[in-house]
Write a protein that holds these residues in place. Structure first.
Motif, PDB file in Angstrom:
ATOM      1  N   LEU A  25       0.818  -1.204   0.000  1.00 50.45           N
ATOM      2  CA  LEU A  25       0.000   0.000   0.000  1.00 50.45           C
ATOM      3  C   LEU A  25       0.861   1.266   0.000  1.00 50.45           C
ATOM      4  CD1 LEU A  25      -2.827  -1.086   2.474  1.00 50.45           C
ATOM      5  CD2 LEU A  25      -2.891  -1.039  -0.033  1.00 50.45           C
ATOM      6  N   SER A  26       2.007   1.166  -0.645  1.00 54.33           N
ATOM      7  CA  SER A  26       2.873   2.339  -0.759  1.00 54.33           C
ATOM      8  C   SER A  26       2.238   3.363  -1.697  1.00 54.33           C
ATOM      9  CB  SER A  26       4.239   1.926  -1.309  1.00 54.33           C
ATOM     10  OG  SER A  26       4.104   1.453  -2.645  1.00 54.33           O
ATOM     11  N   SER A  27       2.632   4.597  -1.563  1.00 56.40           N
ATOM     12  CA  SER A  27       2.103   5.646  -2.441  1.00 56.40           C
ATOM     13  C   SER A  27       2.458   5.349  -3.897  1.00 56.40           C
ATOM     14  CB  SER A  27       2.614   7.020  -2.020  1.00 56.40           C
ATOM     15  OG  SER A  27       4.020   7.056  -2.021  1.00 56.40           O
ATOM     16  N   THR A  28       3.582   4.691  -4.122  1.00 56.30           N
ATOM     17  CA  THR A  28       3.971   4.322  -5.488  1.00 56.30           C
ATOM     18  C   THR A  28       2.978   3.322  -6.067  1.00 56.30           C
ATOM     19  OG1 THR A  28       6.294   4.721  -4.986  1.00 56.30           O
ATOM     20  CG2 THR A  28       5.819   3.321  -6.889  1.00 56.30           C
ATOM     21  N   GLN A  29       2.609   2.325  -5.275  1.00 54.62           N
ATOM     22  CA  GLN A  29       1.667   1.311  -5.747  1.00 54.62           C
ATOM     23  C   GLN A  29       0.270   1.911  -5.945  1.00 54.62           C
ATOM     24  OE1 GLN A  29       2.698  -1.687  -6.676  1.00 54.62           O
ATOM     25  NE2 GLN A  29       0.646  -2.083  -7.451  1.00 54.62           N
ATOM     26  N   ILE A  30      -0.164   2.718  -4.997  1.00 52.88           N
ATOM     27  CA  ILE A  30      -1.479   3.356  -5.120  1.00 52.88           C
ATOM     28  C   ILE A  30      -1.494   4.291  -6.327  1.00 52.88           C
ATOM     29  CG2 ILE A  30      -3.149   4.895  -4.011  1.00 52.88           C
ATOM     30  CD1 ILE A  30      -2.119   3.733  -1.294  1.00 52.88           C
ATOM     31  N   ALA A  31      -0.395   5.006  -6.549  1.00 54.24           N
ATOM     32  CA  ALA A  31      -0.298   5.924  -7.691  1.00 54.24           C
ATOM     33  C   ALA A  31      -0.457   5.185  -9.016  1.00 54.24           C
ATOM     34  CB  ALA A  31       1.025   6.680  -7.657  1.00 54.24           C
ATOM     35  N   LYS A  32       0.025   3.958  -9.080  1.00 53.78           N
ATOM     36  CA  LYS A  32      -0.148   3.169 -10.307  1.00 53.78           C
ATOM     37  C   LYS A  32      -1.623   2.920 -10.576  1.00 53.78           C
ATOM     38  CE  LYS A  32       4.282   0.770 -10.029  1.00 53.78           C
ATOM     39  NZ  LYS A  32       4.947  -0.526  -9.770  1.00 53.78           N
ATOM     40  N   SER A  33      -2.387   2.645  -9.542  1.00 59.52           N
ATOM     41  CA  SER A  33      -3.821   2.400  -9.699  1.00 59.52           C
ATOM     42  C   SER A  33      -4.563   3.680 -10.092  1.00 59.52           C
ATOM     43  CB  SER A  33      -4.413   1.830  -8.411  1.00 59.52           C
ATOM     44  OG  SER A  33      -5.792   1.613  -8.546  1.00 59.52           O
ATOM     45  N   VAL A  34      -4.189   4.784  -9.479  1.00 59.16           N
ATOM     46  CA  VAL A  34      -4.840   6.070  -9.758  1.00 59.16           C
ATOM     47  C   VAL A  34      -4.341   6.664 -11.076  1.00 59.16           C
ATOM     48  CG1 VAL A  34      -5.226   8.417  -8.845  1.00 59.16           C
ATOM     49  CG2 VAL A  34      -5.139   6.479  -7.273  1.00 59.16           C
ATOM     50  N   ASN A  35      -3.215   6.146 -11.546  1.00 62.23           N
ATOM     51  CA  ASN A  35      -2.535   6.686 -12.725  1.00 62.23           C
ATOM     52  C   ASN A  35      -2.107   8.127 -12.457  1.00 62.23           C
ATOM     53  OD1 ASN A  35      -1.390   6.487 -15.251  1.00 62.23           O
ATOM     54  ND2 ASN A  35      -3.238   7.150 -16.316  1.00 62.23           N
ATOM     55  N   SER A  36      -1.378   8.261 -11.357  1.00 64.71           N
ATOM     56  CA  SER A  36      -0.945   9.567 -10.886  1.00 64.71           C
ATOM     57  C   SER A  36       0.494   9.475 -10.398  1.00 64.71           C
ATOM     58  CB  SER A  36      -1.871  10.018  -9.751  1.00 64.71           C
ATOM     59  OG  SER A  36      -1.571  11.324  -9.346  1.00 64.71           O
ATOM     60  N   ASN A  37       0.932  10.526  -9.765  1.00 65.40           N
ATOM     61  CA  ASN A  37       2.276  10.617  -9.223  1.00 65.40           C
ATOM     62  C   ASN A  37       2.240  10.305  -7.727  1.00 65.40           C
ATOM     63  OD1 ASN A  37       4.538  12.078  -7.881  1.00 65.40           O
ATOM     64  ND2 ASN A  37       5.019  12.674  -9.975  1.00 65.40           N
ATOM     65  N   PRO A  38       3.212   9.534  -7.201  1.00 60.53           N
ATOM     66  CA  PRO A  38       3.221   9.227  -5.769  1.00 60.53           C
ATOM     67  C   PRO A  38       3.197  10.465  -4.870  1.00 60.53           C
ATOM     68  CG  PRO A  38       4.813   7.852  -6.913  1.00 60.53           C
ATOM     69  CD  PRO A  38       4.298   8.853  -7.916  1.00 60.53           C
ATOM     70  N   VAL A  39       3.786  11.548  -5.329  1.00 64.49           N
ATOM     71  CA  VAL A  39       3.782  12.785  -4.536  1.00 64.49           C
ATOM     72  C   VAL A  39       2.351  13.310  -4.392  1.00 64.49           C
ATOM     73  CG1 VAL A  39       4.561  15.195  -4.463  1.00 64.49           C
ATOM     74  CG2 VAL A  39       6.146  13.390  -5.173  1.00 64.49           C
ATOM     75  N   VAL A  40       1.588  13.255  -5.465  1.00 64.59           N
ATOM     76  CA  VAL A  40       0.195  13.693  -5.432  1.00 64.59           C
ATOM     77  C   VAL A  40      -0.598  12.795  -4.485  1.00 64.59           C
ATOM     78  CG1 VAL A  40      -1.920  13.932  -6.815  1.00 64.59           C
ATOM     79  CG2 VAL A  40       0.281  14.688  -7.744  1.00 64.59           C
ATOM     80  N   ILE A  41      -0.360  11.502  -4.553  1.00 63.79           N
ATOM     81  CA  ILE A  41      -1.049  10.539  -3.685  1.00 63.79           C
ATOM     82  C   ILE A  41      -0.718  10.827  -2.224  1.00 63.79           C
ATOM     83  CG2 ILE A  41      -1.289   8.090  -3.084  1.00 63.79           C
ATOM     84  CD1 ILE A  41      -2.535   9.031  -5.845  1.00 63.79           C
ATOM     85  N   ARG A  42       0.548  11.050  -1.914  1.00 65.63           N
ATOM     86  CA  ARG A  42       0.942  11.349  -0.525  1.00 65.63           C
ATOM     87  C   ARG A  42       0.293  12.636  -0.032  1.00 65.63           C
ATOM     88  NH1 ARG A  42       5.831   9.100  -2.365  1.00 65.63           N
ATOM     89  NH2 ARG A  42       6.767  11.122  -2.827  1.00 65.63           N
ATOM     90  N   ARG A  43       0.182  13.612  -0.898  1.00 72.53           N
ATOM     91  CA  ARG A  43      -0.449  14.888  -0.522  1.00 72.53           C
ATOM     92  C   ARG A  43      -1.929  14.663  -0.184  1.00 72.53           C
ATOM     93  NH1 ARG A  43       0.653  18.100  -5.042  1.00 72.53           N
ATOM     94  NH2 ARG A  43       2.776  18.137  -4.285  1.00 72.53           N
ATOM     95  N   ILE A  44      -2.624  13.924  -1.018  1.00 68.73           N
ATOM     96  CA  ILE A  44      -4.043  13.643  -0.763  1.00 68.73           C
ATOM     97  C   ILE A  44      -4.191  12.804   0.503  1.00 68.73           C
ATOM     98  CG2 ILE A  44      -6.100  12.439  -1.623  1.00 68.73           C
ATOM     99  CD1 ILE A  44      -5.206  13.310  -4.476  1.00 68.73           C
ATOM    100  N   MET A  45      -3.322  11.801   0.668  1.00 68.38           N
ATOM    101  CA  MET A  45      -3.379  10.962   1.867  1.00 68.38           C
ATOM    102  C   MET A  45      -3.136  11.790   3.125  1.00 68.38           C
ATOM    103  SD  MET A  45      -1.555   7.459   0.499  1.00 68.38           S
ATOM    104  CE  MET A  45      -1.713   6.544   2.043  1.00 68.38           C
ATOM    105  N   SER A  46      -2.248  12.757   3.034  1.00 73.17           N
ATOM    106  CA  SER A  46      -1.982  13.641   4.166  1.00 73.17           C
ATOM    107  C   SER A  46      -3.232  14.452   4.522  1.00 73.17           C
ATOM    108  CB  SER A  46      -0.826  14.579   3.832  1.00 73.17           C
ATOM    109  OG  SER A  46      -0.616  15.501   4.868  1.00 73.17           O
ATOM    110  N   GLN A  47      -3.930  14.949   3.511  1.00 72.68           N
ATOM    111  CA  GLN A  47      -5.171  15.694   3.756  1.00 72.68           C
ATOM    112  C   GLN A  47      -6.220  14.790   4.403  1.00 72.68           C
ATOM    113  OE1 GLN A  47      -5.417  17.074  -0.428  1.00 72.68           O
ATOM    114  NE2 GLN A  47      -5.736  19.116   0.450  1.00 72.68           N
ATOM    115  N   LEU A  48      -6.327  13.554   3.917  1.00 74.24           N
ATOM    116  CA  LEU A  48      -7.287  12.610   4.488  1.00 74.24           C
ATOM    117  C   LEU A  48      -6.922  12.269   5.931  1.00 74.24           C
ATOM    118  CD1 LEU A  48      -7.645  10.303   1.370  1.00 74.24           C
ATOM    119  CD2 LEU A  48      -9.454  11.741   2.353  1.00 74.24           C
TER     120      LEU A  48
END
Length: 139
Positions: A25-48
């Motif tokens: 469940l790393s941001s890199t793996q989640i980013a692959k599913s979202v088709n996004s950048n891990p940095v963007v995923i970490r930012r959203i996860m931080s907000q959540l």
């Protein structure tokens, strides 16, 4: 005008975490599913995380929901990730010397608030658990 996809991405992230618990469940793996950048995923996860929807620790790829999925509404997620939560925007640069331009803002504000309230009421009814269940049925 660019439209925000933060809500969709945040729902995607939370759903992915629940459905794939016990896997990478790393941001890199989640980013692959979202088709996004891990940095963007970490930012959203931080907000959540800051808004009480997600639990996570730095250095560990093991995020979890902060509360049960049936208690997290789309409205909760929306408010967590969107800086400006108003759906409709009023043009504030109208000509105040015009009979329409001088009244359109206050008139639209009343109706836009009605739309906002109705949408938020509906978003509050839809729970993350509903989305997770539907995705699990489709798989």
């Amino acid at each position: 005008m660019k439209h925000s996809t933060k809500l969709s991405d945040a729902i995607h992230i939370l759903t992915y975490i629940v459905i794939n618990q016990g896997t990478d469940l790393s941001s890199t793996q989640i980013a692959k599913s979202v088709n996004s950048n891990p940095v963007v995923i970490r930012r959203i996860m931080s907000q959540l995380k800051n808004d009480g929807c997600l639990l996570s620790s730095n250095g560990r790829a093991d995020p979890k929901l902060a509360r049960p999925a049936d208690t997290i509404s789309l409205l909760d997620i929306y408010r967590a990730v969107e800086e400006d939560t108003s759906f409709l925007k009023i043009d504030t640069k109208t000509n105040q010397n015009c009979n329409v331009g001088s009244h359109i803002q206050t008139t639209l504000d009343k109706y836009y608030n009605q739309v906002q309230e109705a949408a938020e009421k509906e978003m509050n009814k839809i729970k993350l658990a509903d989305i997770i269940k539907e995705i699990q049925i489709d798989n």
